[in-house]
Design a protein around this motif. Sequence first.
Motif, PDB file in Angstrom:
ATOM      1  N   LYS A 107       0.812  -1.227   0.000  1.00 53.73           N
ATOM      2  CA  LYS A 107       0.000   0.000   0.000  1.00 53.73           C
ATOM      3  C   LYS A 107       0.841   1.271   0.000  1.00 53.73           C
ATOM      4  O   LYS A 107       0.333   2.346   0.346  1.00 53.73           O
ATOM      5  CB  LYS A 107      -0.952   0.018   1.213  1.00 53.73           C
ATOM      6  N   ARG A 108       2.094   1.174  -0.407  1.00 50.41           N
ATOM      7  CA  ARG A 108       2.940   2.376  -0.507  1.00 50.41           C
ATOM      8  C   ARG A 108       2.946   2.833  -1.962  1.00 50.41           C
ATOM      9  O   ARG A 108       3.952   2.823  -2.663  1.00 50.41           O
ATOM     10  CB  ARG A 108       4.345   2.051  -0.003  1.00 50.41           C
ATOM     11  N   THR A 109       1.767   3.250  -2.417  1.00 50.23           N
ATOM     12  CA  THR A 109       1.556   3.534  -3.833  1.00 50.23           C
ATOM     13  C   THR A 109       2.387   4.707  -4.322  1.00 50.23           C
ATOM     14  O   THR A 109       2.989   4.650  -5.412  1.00 50.23           O
ATOM     15  CB  THR A 109       0.061   3.799  -4.086  1.00 50.23           C
ATOM     16  N   ALA A 110       2.430   5.782  -3.541  1.00 49.97           N
ATOM     17  CA  ALA A 110       3.186   6.964  -3.959  1.00 49.97           C
ATOM     18  C   ALA A 110       4.668   6.633  -4.122  1.00 49.97           C
ATOM     19  O   ALA A 110       5.305   7.012  -5.120  1.00 49.97           O
ATOM     20  CB  ALA A 110       2.998   8.094  -2.944  1.00 49.97           C
ATOM     21  N   ALA A 111       5.225   5.917  -3.158  1.00 49.51           N
ATOM     22  CA  ALA A 111       6.640   5.532  -3.242  1.00 49.51           C
ATOM     23  C   ALA A 111       6.873   4.642  -4.455  1.00 49.51           C
ATOM     24  O   ALA A 111       7.919   4.747  -5.127  1.00 49.51           O
ATOM     25  CB  ALA A 111       7.062   4.823  -1.964  1.00 49.51           C
ATOM     26  N   PHE A 112       5.921   3.771  -4.759  1.00 48.21           N
ATOM     27  CA  PHE A 112       6.065   2.886  -5.916  1.00 48.21           C
ATOM     28  C   PHE A 112       6.156   3.692  -7.209  1.00 48.21           C
ATOM     29  O   PHE A 112       7.043   3.447  -8.047  1.00 48.21           O
ATOM     30  CB  PHE A 112       4.890   1.909  -5.994  1.00 48.21           C
ATOM     31  N   PHE A 113       5.249   4.643  -7.401  1.00 47.32           N
ATOM     32  CA  PHE A 113       5.246   5.396  -8.651  1.00 47.32           C
ATOM     33  C   PHE A 113       6.463   6.315  -8.771  1.00 47.32           C
ATOM     34  O   PHE A 113       6.988   6.517  -9.879  1.00 47.32           O
ATOM     35  CB  PHE A 113       3.946   6.196  -8.792  1.00 47.32           C
ATOM     36  N   ILE A 114       6.920   6.867  -7.662  1.00 48.11           N
ATOM     37  CA  ILE A 114       8.144   7.683  -7.715  1.00 48.11           C
ATOM     38  C   ILE A 114       9.326   6.819  -8.130  1.00 48.11           C
ATOM     39  O   ILE A 114      10.123   7.191  -9.016  1.00 48.11           O
ATOM     40  CB  ILE A 114       8.406   8.341  -6.344  1.00 48.11           C
ATOM     41  N   ALA A 115       9.457   5.653  -7.519  1.00 44.48           N
ATOM     42  CA  ALA A 115      10.552   4.742  -7.866  1.00 44.48           C
ATOM     43  C   ALA A 115      10.403   4.247  -9.299  1.00 44.48           C
ATOM     44  O   ALA A 115      11.404   4.118 -10.026  1.00 44.48           O
ATOM     45  CB  ALA A 115      10.578   3.566  -6.892  1.00 44.48           C
ATOM     46  N   TYR A 116       9.182   4.003  -9.718  1.00 42.78           N
ATOM     47  CA  TYR A 116       8.942   3.504 -11.070  1.00 42.78           C
ATOM     48  C   TYR A 116       9.367   4.535 -12.109  1.00 42.78           C
ATOM     49  O   TYR A 116      10.053   4.202 -13.100  1.00 42.78           O
ATOM     50  CB  TYR A 116       7.463   3.159 -11.230  1.00 42.78           C
ATOM     51  N   ILE A 117       8.958   5.781 -11.930  1.00 39.27           N
ATOM     52  CA  ILE A 117       9.315   6.839 -12.887  1.00 39.27           C
ATOM     53  C   ILE A 117      10.824   7.041 -12.932  1.00 39.27           C
ATOM     54  O   ILE A 117      11.424   7.199 -14.004  1.00 39.27           O
ATOM     55  CB  ILE A 117       8.583   8.147 -12.517  1.00 39.27           C
ATOM     56  N   THR A 118      11.441   7.021 -11.764  1.00 35.30           N
ATOM     57  CA  THR A 118      12.899   7.167 -11.717  1.00 35.30           C
ATOM     58  C   THR A 118      13.592   6.038 -12.476  1.00 35.30           C
ATOM     59  O   THR A 118      14.522   6.270 -13.263  1.00 35.30           O
ATOM     60  CB  THR A 118      13.383   7.180 -10.252  1.00 35.30           C
ATOM     61  N   LEU A 119      13.129   4.819 -12.261  1.00 37.51           N
ATOM     62  CA  LEU A 119      13.735   3.661 -12.915  1.00 37.51           C
ATOM     63  C   LEU A 119      13.532   3.683 -14.425  1.00 37.51           C
ATOM     64  O   LEU A 119      14.458   3.365 -15.189  1.00 37.51           O
ATOM     65  CB  LEU A 119      13.147   2.373 -12.346  1.00 37.51           C
ATOM     66  N   ILE A 120      12.350   4.038 -14.882  1.00 36.35           N
ATOM     67  CA  ILE A 120      12.104   4.005 -16.319  1.00 36.35           C
ATOM     68  C   ILE A 120      12.948   5.046 -17.048  1.00 36.35           C
ATOM     69  O   ILE A 120      13.439   4.805 -18.157  1.00 36.35           O
ATOM     70  CB  ILE A 120      10.600   4.161 -16.630  1.00 36.35           C
ATOM     71  N   LEU A 121      13.159   6.196 -16.399  1.00 39.70           N
ATOM     72  CA  LEU A 121      14.036   7.215 -16.990  1.00 39.70           C
ATOM     73  C   LEU A 121      15.489   6.743 -16.988  1.00 39.70           C
ATOM     74  O   LEU A 121      16.230   6.942 -17.958  1.00 39.70           O
ATOM     75  CB  LEU A 121      13.897   8.531 -16.234  1.00 39.70           C
ATOM     76  N   LEU A 122      15.911   6.119 -15.892  1.00 41.69           N
ATOM     77  CA  LEU A 122      17.282   5.627 -15.794  1.00 41.69           C
ATOM     78  C   LEU A 122      17.565   4.545 -16.821  1.00 41.69           C
ATOM     79  O   LEU A 122      18.587   4.571 -17.520  1.00 41.69           O
ATOM     80  CB  LEU A 122      17.534   5.093 -14.384  1.00 41.69           C
TER      81      LEU A 122
END
Length: 354
Positions: free
Chosen positions: A73-88
């Motif tokens: 249920k840590r949705t915000a942290a998931f999407f922040i990490a996801y966006i960072t990873l996809i850019l990287l």
Amino acid sequence: MDILTYNPENRFQIIKLYALYWLGYILLFSLIQGLPEGDFIVAWRNEWYSVLPKIGFVTIVVELLMPQLLFRKRTAAFFIAYITLILLFAFLQRLIDNYIILRYYLTFWKTVPLLSAPVFLYNVSKLQFVVTIPVAFRLFYHLAEEKNKVQTILSEKLQAELASLRNQFHPHFLFNVLNSLYSKILSKSDDSAEIVLKISDLLRFSIYDVNNKSISLENEIDYLKNYITLQQLRFDDRLQLSFSVFGEIENHSIEPFLVLPFIENSYKYCLDENNQGWITIAISITDDWLAVKIENSLPENFIAPIENISSGIGIANVKRRLELLYPDEHILTIKNETTSFFVSLKLKMKNGSH
């Protein structure tokens, strides 16, 4: 549903699924990029080079971010990490494109800046495409596993509650039976030995069958007959009894000890101040339905409300068990008339002896 259950037995299946997925992906994009130019082999080789960042990205998202963040249920942290990873990983893809594929295998193509927006966004979209199917499957299996967990918990809760209800019932029954024996012993009755034998038969049946999910209807009725015989020894001629069974009792099974509490209840309240009373018990079997009708006399001017009669330990127990085991397959009717108490139970039996 246990393909993505992460334990040593299923780990090989997970790896095999990933391998098939990546082979399918490489083949698909090799065909898309190689067939128009008529150079499938070059496209195939280039996809092998460029697949490494995609594998890394998908693995981190599906195996790490989803279990550790999204499923907690840590949705915000998931999407922040996801966006960072996809850019990287899009940037890593650009490095491989510019410094390996374009430099050594597609030298006739013009190199573009690493952060060129159109090419960079193309790599982002390709990463998004390649991660969509694994994420969807991981989410599907997670939801299925959660549903299975809920069903398992509910099943275990039901079994625990049924076990608790059974355990409540037996001390109550034994208490009444042993009281009968105690009274006979005090009066030095010749029936004491017969009562001991009947108790032995009842206990043997109870010990071996109480924890079964179902017993044969034939055994259940035999148990009731033994109980009634035991009670008749206790009451002698003070109680008029009518007991009848209609229909075929073979090849049917029910939850054990569903009928006895009502019969026990009828014995408890049937005698008047002159120690006289009557009980009528009729059991009938029609198709797969069992119908039990029990009626007993009540003392004149009996003032106990129906709630007192019908909500004792035994009756409350059987009501709850009927709700749990036959939620839409039973009809229970309890009536408190002026001079009698009536119980009607109809329930759907199971086929087979057990």
